[in-house]
Design an enzyme around this catalytic site. Structure first.
Site, PDB file in Angstrom:
ATOM      1  N   GLY A 157     -61.192  59.203   7.093  1.00  0.00           N
ATOM      2  CA  GLY A 157     -61.054  60.497   7.776  1.00  0.00           C
ATOM      3  C   GLY A 157     -60.259  61.472   6.920  1.00  0.00           C
ATOM      4  O   GLY A 157     -60.657  62.625   6.725  1.00  0.00           O
ATOM      5  N   HIS A 158     -59.129  60.991   6.398  1.00  0.00           N
ATOM      6  CA  HIS A 158     -58.316  61.838   5.510  1.00  0.00           C
ATOM      7  C   HIS A 158     -59.117  62.200   4.250  1.00  0.00           C
ATOM      8  O   HIS A 158     -59.098  63.343   3.798  1.00  0.00           O
ATOM      9  CB  HIS A 158     -57.049  61.102   5.064  1.00  0.00           C
ATOM     10  N   VAL A 178     -64.080  61.432  11.582  1.00  0.00           N
ATOM     11  CA  VAL A 178     -64.798  60.327  10.945  1.00  0.00           C
ATOM     12  C   VAL A 178     -64.548  59.071  11.784  1.00  0.00           C
ATOM     13  O   VAL A 178     -63.407  58.790  12.182  1.00  0.00           O
ATOM     14  CB  VAL A 178     -64.322  60.123   9.488  1.00  0.00           C
TER      15      VAL A 178
HETATM   16  P1  AMP Z   1     -52.305  62.221  10.074  1.00  0.00           P
HETATM   17  O1  AMP Z   1     -52.063  61.512   8.779  1.00  0.00           O
HETATM   18  O2  AMP Z   1     -52.689  61.316  11.198  1.00  0.00           O
HETATM   19  O3  AMP Z   1     -51.211  63.191  10.421  1.00  0.00           O
HETATM   20  O4  AMP Z   1     -53.605  63.105   9.840  1.00  0.00           O
HETATM   21  C1  AMP Z   1     -53.687  64.020   8.798  1.00  0.00           C
HETATM   22  C2  AMP Z   1     -54.926  64.874   8.979  1.00  0.00           C
HETATM   23  O5  AMP Z   1     -56.076  64.022   8.985  1.00  0.00           O
HETATM   24  C3  AMP Z   1     -54.939  65.645  10.314  1.00  0.00           C
HETATM   25  O6  AMP Z   1     -55.483  66.935  10.101  1.00  0.00           O
HETATM   26  C4  AMP Z   1     -55.848  64.798  11.169  1.00  0.00           C
HETATM   27  O7  AMP Z   1     -56.492  65.525  12.195  1.00  0.00           O
HETATM   28  C5  AMP Z   1     -56.851  64.294  10.146  1.00  0.00           C
HETATM   29  N1  AMP Z   1     -57.512  63.068  10.602  1.00  0.00           N
HETATM   30  C6  AMP Z   1     -56.923  61.969  11.117  1.00  0.00           C
HETATM   31  N2  AMP Z   1     -57.848  61.067  11.490  1.00  0.00           N
HETATM   32  C7  AMP Z   1     -59.057  61.614  11.208  1.00  0.00           C
HETATM   33  C8  AMP Z   1     -60.418  61.177  11.359  1.00  0.00           C
HETATM   34  N3  AMP Z   1     -60.726  60.007  11.874  1.00  0.00           N
HETATM   35  N4  AMP Z   1     -61.396  62.001  10.934  1.00  0.00           N
HETATM   36  C9  AMP Z   1     -61.113  63.223  10.385  1.00  0.00           C
HETATM   37  N5  AMP Z   1     -59.853  63.693  10.217  1.00  0.00           N
HETATM   38  C10 AMP Z   1     -58.845  62.894  10.616  1.00  0.00           C
END
Ligand code: AMP
Length: 282
Positions: A36-37, A178
């Site tokens: 996702g990231h 994702v």
């Molecule tokens: P985090 O590390 O959880 O703070 O997420 C960092 C970024 O990645 C944020 O903008 C989240 O919305 C995005 N993100 C987290 N999980 C997913 C995913 N499964 N698909 C797409 N983007 C994601």
């Protein structure tokens, strides 16, 4: 890939890039990276000249100290994954770099009801901490484009509001969620699920998709109640299942009340808190 740990090193490098007219796409993260990231980094590379990823587990957005302590940290693997997608700059600051003594990073913003509902209701102070760190990182990275995931829909909406309120010169772009092949939204927290709860986790996306199918068939209150029951029936403990206007995040009673509608949910699966959402309107 350049790795910077201090604000000064990062700012020097970025100043250079700006002088050469190179545009920056920025993806802030808390690490424990997954596909996702990486999809956000890939998107950043498509729409900007240079991608910057930050990894910073921001203590001020955790209202539960145990959650902060248990948050997975995999810096070496993260750096490898970022290299594999051709990320240009990795910024991994310490808390002292993000919140240096003597610098007032406190942000006085009124998010109105946006920050009081859903995540805001169950995680007091979370969005204040999130907005402060995003603002501070934007000030350091000065990107033309900021990329954030739909996975954190309310977070995205609040950042959109902040950028507008502060008239920041940054374009905000949303990346699609994702998912694993069984529909489970990728999350750094998924590794903490027990095998049993991981096997039940597809019910979350299934329930959200079911809500989408039922949008014009059942009253929204009924969809909400039945969705909560579906999540509870496998032993999960939902905190909320809300059907809201995508702009205001306010609950709606009738599908005709908003042009775009999103269903958002948060639940506990064992000791792990998961969130997900699906846009119900086409
Ligand atoms: P985090 O590390 O959880 O703070 O997420 C960092 C970024 O990645 C944020 O903008 C989240 O919305 C995005 N993100 C987290 N999980 C997913 C995913 N499964 N698909 C797409 N983007 C994601």
């Amino acid at each position: 890939m350049y790795l910077f740990q201090t604000a000064k090193e990062l700012q020097n490098h970025i100043q250079n890039l700006h002088q050469q007219g190179i545009s920056i796409g920025f993806v802030p993260t808390m690490g424990a990276l997954h596909a996702g990231h990486l999809s956000l980094i890939e998107e950043a590379k498509k729409i900007a000249d240079c991608s910057v990823c930050s990894i910073f587990v921001n203590p001020t957005q955790f209202n539960d100290p145990k959650d902060l302590e248990k948050y997975p940290r995999t810096p070496d693997k993260d750096a490898q994954l970022l290299e594999s997608v051709g990320n240009d700059i990795l910024f991994m600051p310490t808390p002292e770099e993000v919140y240096p003594q003597g610098l007032n990073t406190h942000l006085e913003l009124d998010f109105g009801t946006l920050a009081g509902v859903m995540e805001g209701a169950f995680r007091p102070g979370h969005f204040q901490g999130m907005a402060e760190v995003v603002k501070r990182l934007l000030d350091l990275v000065t990107p033309e484009i900021l990329l954030m995931g739909q996975k954190d829909f309310q977070q995205f909406t609040i950042v959109k509001h902040m950028i507008k309120q502060l008239a920041m010169p940054t374009q905000l772009v949303m990346g699609a969620t994702v998912r694993e092949t069984d529909g489970v939204a990728m999350s750094s927290r998924n590794v903490r699920l027990s095998p049993e709860n991981r096997s039940k986790a597809p019910v979350i996306f299934e329930t959200l998709q079911w809500a989408k199918k039922m949008l014009r068939t059942l009253p929204l209150k009924t969809i909400q109640e039945m969705a909560l029951q579906k999540l509870q029936s496998v032993g999960f403990e939902p905190e909320y299942f809300e059907i809201v206007n995508t702009d205001t995040l306010m609950s709606i009673n009738d599908p005709l009340d908003a042009t775009a509608i999103v269903a958002c949910t948060a639940l506990w699966a064992g000791g792990v808190r998961l969130i997900d959402n699906v846009i119900l309107t086409d």
